[in-house]
Design an enzyme around this catalytic site. Structure first.
Site, mmCIF file in Angstrom:
data_model
loop_
_atom_site.group_PDB
_atom_site.id
_atom_site.type_symbol
_atom_site.label_atom_id
_atom_site.label_comp_id
_atom_site.label_asym_id
_atom_site.label_seq_id
_atom_site.Cartn_x
_atom_site.Cartn_y
_atom_site.Cartn_z
ATOM 1 N N GLY A 11 7.605 0.616 4.240
ATOM 2 C CA GLY A 11 7.037 1.685 3.424
ATOM 3 C C GLY A 11 7.751 3.012 3.597
ATOM 4 O O GLY A 11 8.726 3.133 4.343
ATOM 5 N N GLN A 12 7.220 4.033 2.916
ATOM 6 C CA GLN A 12 7.873 5.348 2.892
ATOM 7 C C GLN A 12 7.994 5.932 4.302
ATOM 8 O O GLN A 12 9.067 6.331 4.717
ATOM 9 C CB GLN A 12 7.072 6.300 1.990
ATOM 10 C CG GLN A 12 7.832 7.578 1.674
ATOM 11 C CD GLN A 12 6.954 8.681 1.105
ATOM 12 O OE1 GLN A 12 5.726 8.590 1.117
ATOM 13 N NE2 GLN A 12 7.580 9.717 0.607
ATOM 14 N N ASP A 34 6.422 -6.295 8.200
ATOM 15 C CA ASP A 34 5.869 -5.954 6.881
ATOM 16 C C ASP A 34 5.591 -7.261 6.160
ATOM 17 O O ASP A 34 6.002 -8.329 6.635
ATOM 18 C CB ASP A 34 6.869 -5.088 6.075
ATOM 19 C CG ASP A 34 6.146 -4.199 5.065
ATOM 20 O OD1 ASP A 34 5.455 -4.745 4.189
ATOM 21 O OD2 ASP A 34 6.241 -2.964 5.174
ATOM 22 N N ILE A 35 4.928 -7.166 4.973
ATOM 23 C CA ILE A 35 4.742 -8.402 4.190
ATOM 24 C C ILE A 35 5.924 -8.614 3.250
ATOM 25 O O ILE A 35 6.001 -9.603 2.561
ATOM 26 C CB ILE A 35 3.400 -8.403 3.393
ATOM 27 C CG1 ILE A 35 3.252 -7.116 2.580
ATOM 28 C CG2 ILE A 35 2.221 -8.599 4.316
ATOM 29 C CD1 ILE A 35 2.083 -7.135 1.615
ATOM 30 N N TYR A 143 -9.753 5.496 -1.940
ATOM 31 C CA TYR A 143 -8.790 5.719 -0.853
ATOM 32 C C TYR A 143 -9.357 6.725 0.159
ATOM 33 O O TYR A 143 -9.335 6.495 1.375
ATOM 34 C CB TYR A 143 -7.488 6.240 -1.473
ATOM 35 C CG TYR A 143 -6.391 6.620 -0.518
ATOM 36 C CD1 TYR A 143 -5.779 5.669 0.287
ATOM 37 C CD2 TYR A 143 -5.924 7.937 -0.460
ATOM 38 C CE1 TYR A 143 -4.739 6.032 1.141
ATOM 39 C CE2 TYR A 143 -4.886 8.295 0.374
ATOM 40 C CZ TYR A 143 -4.301 7.347 1.178
ATOM 41 O OH TYR A 143 -3.278 7.705 2.006
HETATM 42 C C1 AKB Z 1 -1.456 9.745 -1.899
HETATM 43 O O1 AKB Z 1 -1.092 10.546 -2.772
HETATM 44 O O2 AKB Z 1 -2.289 8.855 -2.082
HETATM 45 C C2 AKB Z 1 -0.892 9.905 -0.495
HETATM 46 C C3 AKB Z 1 -1.770 10.747 0.366
HETATM 47 C C4 AKB Z 1 -1.859 12.192 0.158
HETATM 48 O O3 AKB Z 1 -2.381 10.240 1.259
HETATM 49 N N1 AKB Z 1 0.413 10.453 -0.558
#
Ligand code: AKB
Length: 319
Positions: A11-12, A34-35, A143
């Site tokens: 990932g990043q 990683d997957i 999230y």
């Molecule tokens: C997103 O934009 O979802 C992420 C974060 C701020 O956690 N880069």
């Protein structure tokens, strides 16, 4: 000697943190997993294994076999993608963290774990300017809800089982090595590729949307600083605010125009605008600075200059 497991190394942040940790601990002591397959330099620069963090049996086997003492669990579904698949994103983000916390409880050789939180833990009722470490937290994205719940679990496992759990609430991360995927702050990376390739960028946020961001070198440096700090200095076991730099798409476009004078940005806000509008505009990270000496040094100007130079080289090498 520590043996470090990185989950989400493709990932990043994982792709850059893996290289930085290999430089400190020695390539053989940093296990990238990683997957999916990783960039060539990471696959060739030290041990790499395809591994799914959701597979708790393989995970514990791997940890014991390689005598792992530190885990960086970086895999997650980011804000934009999580809104498209809310229940799946919740399950992936939460179950993977619980697997790691339980592993740390079961395997005493694991000395510490790192898990990233995000500015997404804040919501529309949070003060948006200079958002404090301790404040109202009512996120309204899947999230953000998963990151806030994760922070509470990190704190709980520390308090109840004495797990040395450490975390940072990352702002948007800006880097040229690996592109981000599915986040709300991704525009601040995409813009460089489109500016260099086409001289044009259509932004999915409005031009005046200010968000906290950070150049990857600062994020990697701060993460390692937090993990190397003495445990007694780490008094926040949920997650630390980290500020970086705050800017709007319009301010970033104005910086890019210094290098690409004909560059034009248009804005067509999509569903991610509502996410950005619920997040802080800037962050107060004085608690992190006081407790473990966090320092971020890249300005908007420094970051833009490096991104233009490096993305130009990358595009040229591909063409
Ligand atoms: C997103 O934009 O979802 C992420 C974060 C701020 O956690 N880069």
């Amino acid at each position: 000697m520590d043996n470090i497991l990185i989950i989400g190394a493709a990932g990043q942040i994982g792709s850059e943190l893996t290289i930085a940790l290999r430089n400190i601990y020695g390539a053989d002591h940093v296990f990238a997993t990683d997957i999916k397959h990783l960039p060539q330099d990471i696959m060739e620069g030290g041990p790499f294994q395809l591994l799914d963090v959701m597979d708790d049996k393989r995970l514990i086997h791997f940890v014991i076999r390689h005598k792992i003492t530190q885990i960086y669990h970086l895999a997650a579904v980011l804000s934009g993608n999580a809104e498209r698949i809310p229940i799946q994103a919740w399950n992936i983000n939460m179950d993977s963290l619980m697997n790691i916390l339980d592993l740390a409880k079961e395997v005493p050789e694991i000395r510490k774990i790192f898990w990233p939180s995000s500015i997404a833990v804040f919501g529309p009722t949070t003060p948006r300017d200079n958002t404090p470490q301790f404040t109202v937290m009512e996120p309204n994205t899947v999230y953000g809800i998963s990151k806030l719940a994760g922070e509470r679990w990190m704190q709980y496992y520390h308090q109840r089982y004495h797990i040395d759990a450490r975390s940072i609430r990352y702002p948007g991360l800006i880097s040229y090595k690996t592109e981000p995927g599915g986040g709300t702050t991704d525009y601040a990376v995409e813009i460089f590729y489109d500016a260099i390739r086409h001289g044009l960028y259509e932004c999915f946020l409005s031009e005046d949307t200010a968000l906290p961001m950070m150049f990857m070198d600062d994020a990697v440096k701060s993460t390692i600083q937090l993990m190397e700090a003495d445990a007694s200095a780490i008094r926040v076991r949920s997650s630390y605010n980290l500020g970086g730099i705050s800017f709007t798409p319009k301010q970033l476009a104005a910086e890019i125009i210094r290098y690409i004078p004909d560059f034009k940005m248009t804005c067509k806000p999509d569903f991610r605008q509502a996410i950005a509008d619920s997040w802080p505009r800037s962050i107060d990270d004085s608690v992190a600075r006081r407790q473990w000496g966090s320092t971020c040094s890249y300005s908007l100007g420094d970051m833009t200059r490096i991104m233009i130079e490096e993305v130009r080289k990358k595009i040229k090498a591909k063409d």
